[in-house]
Design a protein around this motif. Structure first.
Motif, mmCIF file in Angstrom:
data_model
loop_
_atom_site.group_PDB
_atom_site.id
_atom_site.type_symbol
_atom_site.label_atom_id
_atom_site.label_comp_id
_atom_site.label_asym_id
_atom_site.label_seq_id
_atom_site.Cartn_x
_atom_site.Cartn_y
_atom_site.Cartn_z
ATOM 1 N N GLN A 46 24.851 -16.573 28.476
ATOM 2 C CA GLN A 46 26.038 -17.123 29.129
ATOM 3 C C GLN A 46 27.215 -17.026 28.170
ATOM 4 O OE1 GLN A 46 26.277 -18.396 32.373
ATOM 5 N NE2 GLN A 46 24.253 -17.475 32.535
ATOM 6 N N GLU A 47 28.336 -16.535 28.678
ATOM 7 C CA GLU A 47 29.553 -16.441 27.868
ATOM 8 C C GLU A 47 30.748 -16.680 28.778
ATOM 9 O OE1 GLU A 47 31.452 -13.486 24.566
ATOM 10 O OE2 GLU A 47 30.615 -12.531 26.340
ATOM 11 N N ALA A 48 31.574 -17.637 28.411
ATOM 12 C CA ALA A 48 32.787 -17.978 29.171
ATOM 13 C C ALA A 48 32.459 -18.236 30.641
ATOM 14 C CB ALA A 48 33.826 -16.863 29.028
ATOM 15 N N GLY A 49 31.314 -18.883 30.868
ATOM 16 C CA GLY A 49 30.918 -19.226 32.227
ATOM 17 C C GLY A 49 30.351 -18.074 33.030
ATOM 18 N N LEU A 50 30.160 -16.928 32.409
ATOM 19 C CA LEU A 50 29.629 -15.751 33.094
ATOM 20 C C LEU A 50 28.282 -15.350 32.505
ATOM 21 C CD1 LEU A 50 32.911 -13.653 33.163
ATOM 22 C CD2 LEU A 50 31.943 -14.987 35.038
ATOM 23 N N THR A 51 27.465 -14.707 33.332
ATOM 24 C CA THR A 51 26.177 -14.194 32.886
ATOM 25 C C THR A 51 26.378 -12.794 32.327
ATOM 26 O OG1 THR A 51 25.034 -15.464 34.564
ATOM 27 C CG2 THR A 51 23.839 -13.612 33.635
ATOM 28 N N ARG A 52 25.770 -12.566 31.179
ATOM 29 C CA ARG A 52 25.924 -11.270 30.515
ATOM 30 C C ARG A 52 24.551 -10.735 30.121
ATOM 31 N NH1 ARG A 52 30.478 -10.146 26.520
ATOM 32 N NH2 ARG A 52 30.221 -7.932 26.394
ATOM 33 N N GLN A 53 24.280 -9.481 30.450
ATOM 34 C CA GLN A 53 23.047 -8.838 30.002
ATOM 35 C C GLN A 53 23.273 -8.320 28.591
ATOM 36 O OE1 GLN A 53 21.170 -6.007 32.552
ATOM 37 N NE2 GLN A 53 21.458 -7.258 34.379
ATOM 38 N N CYS A 54 22.396 -8.707 27.670
ATOM 39 C CA CYS A 54 22.539 -8.311 26.273
ATOM 40 C C CYS A 54 21.447 -7.323 25.895
ATOM 41 C CB CYS A 54 22.439 -9.534 25.361
ATOM 42 S SG CYS A 54 23.788 -10.673 25.582
ATOM 43 N N TYR A 55 21.852 -6.345 25.127
ATOM 44 C CA TYR A 55 20.935 -5.335 24.616
ATOM 45 C C TYR A 55 21.342 -5.027 23.181
ATOM 46 C CZ TYR A 55 19.004 -0.737 23.651
ATOM 47 O OH TYR A 55 18.358 0.319 23.062
ATOM 48 N N ALA A 56 20.387 -5.049 22.276
ATOM 49 C CA ALA A 56 20.659 -4.685 20.886
ATOM 50 C C ALA A 56 19.423 -4.009 20.308
ATOM 51 C CB ALA A 56 21.010 -5.920 20.067
ATOM 52 N N ARG A 57 19.660 -3.071 19.429
ATOM 53 C CA ARG A 57 18.584 -2.433 18.676
ATOM 54 C C ARG A 57 19.010 -2.479 17.219
ATOM 55 N NH1 ARG A 57 15.726 3.269 20.206
ATOM 56 N NH2 ARG A 57 14.962 1.970 21.920
ATOM 57 N N ILE A 58 18.153 -3.044 16.370
ATOM 58 C CA ILE A 58 18.500 -3.200 14.960
ATOM 59 C C ILE A 58 17.336 -2.764 14.083
ATOM 60 C CG2 ILE A 58 17.786 -5.637 14.876
ATOM 61 C CD1 ILE A 58 20.194 -6.071 12.921
ATOM 62 N N GLN A 59 17.681 -2.112 12.994
ATOM 63 C CA GLN A 59 16.673 -1.753 12.006
ATOM 64 C C GLN A 59 16.429 -2.973 11.131
ATOM 65 O OE1 GLN A 59 17.576 1.762 9.759
ATOM 66 N NE2 GLN A 59 15.911 1.416 8.328
ATOM 67 N N ALA A 60 15.179 -3.179 10.762
ATOM 68 C CA ALA A 60 14.813 -4.288 9.889
ATOM 69 C C ALA A 60 13.894 -3.757 8.794
ATOM 70 C CB ALA A 60 14.116 -5.394 10.681
ATOM 71 N N VAL A 61 13.880 -4.461 7.677
ATOM 72 C CA VAL A 61 12.985 -4.097 6.583
ATOM 73 C C VAL A 61 12.366 -5.375 6.024
ATOM 74 C CG1 VAL A 61 14.796 -4.090 4.816
ATOM 75 C CG2 VAL A 61 12.739 -2.746 4.459
ATOM 76 N N VAL A 62 11.068 -5.294 5.764
ATOM 77 C CA VAL A 62 10.330 -6.373 5.099
ATOM 78 C C VAL A 62 9.903 -5.808 3.754
ATOM 79 C CG1 VAL A 62 8.360 -7.932 5.230
ATOM 80 C CG2 VAL A 62 9.447 -7.126 7.333
ATOM 81 N N SER A 63 10.169 -6.536 2.672
ATOM 82 C CA SER A 63 9.846 -6.032 1.336
ATOM 83 C C SER A 63 8.850 -6.942 0.623
ATOM 84 C CB SER A 63 11.127 -5.936 0.498
ATOM 85 O OG SER A 63 12.009 -5.008 1.082
ATOM 86 N N GLY A 64 8.133 -6.352 -0.324
ATOM 87 C CA GLY A 64 7.193 -7.120 -1.134
ATOM 88 C C GLY A 64 5.853 -7.323 -0.450
ATOM 89 N N ASP A 65 5.208 -8.455 -0.786
ATOM 90 C CA ASP A 65 3.876 -8.746 -0.241
ATOM 91 C C ASP A 65 3.878 -8.816 1.279
ATOM 92 O OD1 ASP A 65 2.876 -8.850 -2.827
ATOM 93 O OD2 ASP A 65 3.036 -11.035 -2.962
ATOM 94 N N GLY A 66 4.972 -9.301 1.858
ATOM 95 C CA GLY A 66 5.062 -9.382 3.315
ATOM 96 C C GLY A 66 4.965 -8.024 3.979
ATOM 97 N N ALA A 67 5.459 -6.993 3.312
ATOM 98 C CA ALA A 67 5.387 -5.637 3.865
ATOM 99 C C ALA A 67 3.935 -5.186 3.998
ATOM 100 C CB ALA A 67 6.172 -4.666 2.990
ATOM 101 N N ASP A 68 3.156 -5.410 2.946
ATOM 102 C CA ASP A 68 1.734 -5.036 3.000
ATOM 103 C C ASP A 68 1.008 -5.833 4.082
ATOM 104 O OD1 ASP A 68 1.585 -3.054 0.957
ATOM 105 O OD2 ASP A 68 1.674 -4.637 -0.556
ATOM 106 N N PHE A 69 1.273 -7.137 4.155
ATOM 107 C CA PHE A 69 0.603 -7.989 5.139
ATOM 108 C C PHE A 69 0.931 -7.543 6.569
ATOM 109 C CE2 PHE A 69 0.782 -11.609 8.052
ATOM 110 C CZ PHE A 69 -0.518 -12.085 7.961
ATOM 111 N N TRP A 70 2.226 -7.400 6.886
ATOM 112 C CA TRP A 70 2.627 -7.081 8.257
ATOM 113 C C TRP A 70 2.317 -5.645 8.647
ATOM 114 C CZ3 TRP A 70 2.900 -10.605 11.675
ATOM 115 C CH2 TRP A 70 3.279 -11.883 11.323
#
Length: 108
Positions: A46-70
């Motif tokens: 919801q934005e300014a009383g209106l319905t809005r369809q949102c779409y996003a694509r983002i690159q992410a990186v996990v570093s360290g021990d979490g990278a091996d685990f995930w």
């Protein structure tokens, strides 16, 4: 910006979405593990009383021990919630993009 202002600046992003590319585990020359993810988010907001369809694509990186685990838990199509900070990365052609440095991940 002073050192104190830089330390107190807020830089946090939380996003929930689907992994749309196979997670890729690499290692830096120093031996640090990095897991590259591409998260696609779709929602209705919801934005300014209106319905809005949102779409996003983002690159992410996990570093360290979490990278091996995930790297053993996440697959193409996994639904996750990732949180961390955003950082500008530049590719070899000088094209910049924002990348989420995920410090916390949970499967949804």
């Amino acid at each position: 910006m002073s050192a104190t202002a830089q330390e107190s600046a807020i830089n946090q992003l939380i996003i929930r979405g689907i992994l749309v590319k196979e997670p890729r585990l690499t290692r830096s020359p120093a031996g640090i593990a990095h897991l590259s993810l591409v998260i696609e988010h779709r929602s209705i907001q919801q934005e300014a009383g209106l319905t809005r369809q949102c779409y996003a694509r983002i690159q992410a990186v996990v570093s360290g021990d979490g990278a091996d685990f995930w790297s053993t838990k996440l697959i193409l199509g996994s639904e996750i919630e990732a949180s961390g900070f955003i950082q500008r990365h530049e590719n070899a052609n000088g094209i910049a993009r924002l990348v989420l440095h995920a410090q916390n991940i949970k499967q949804v």
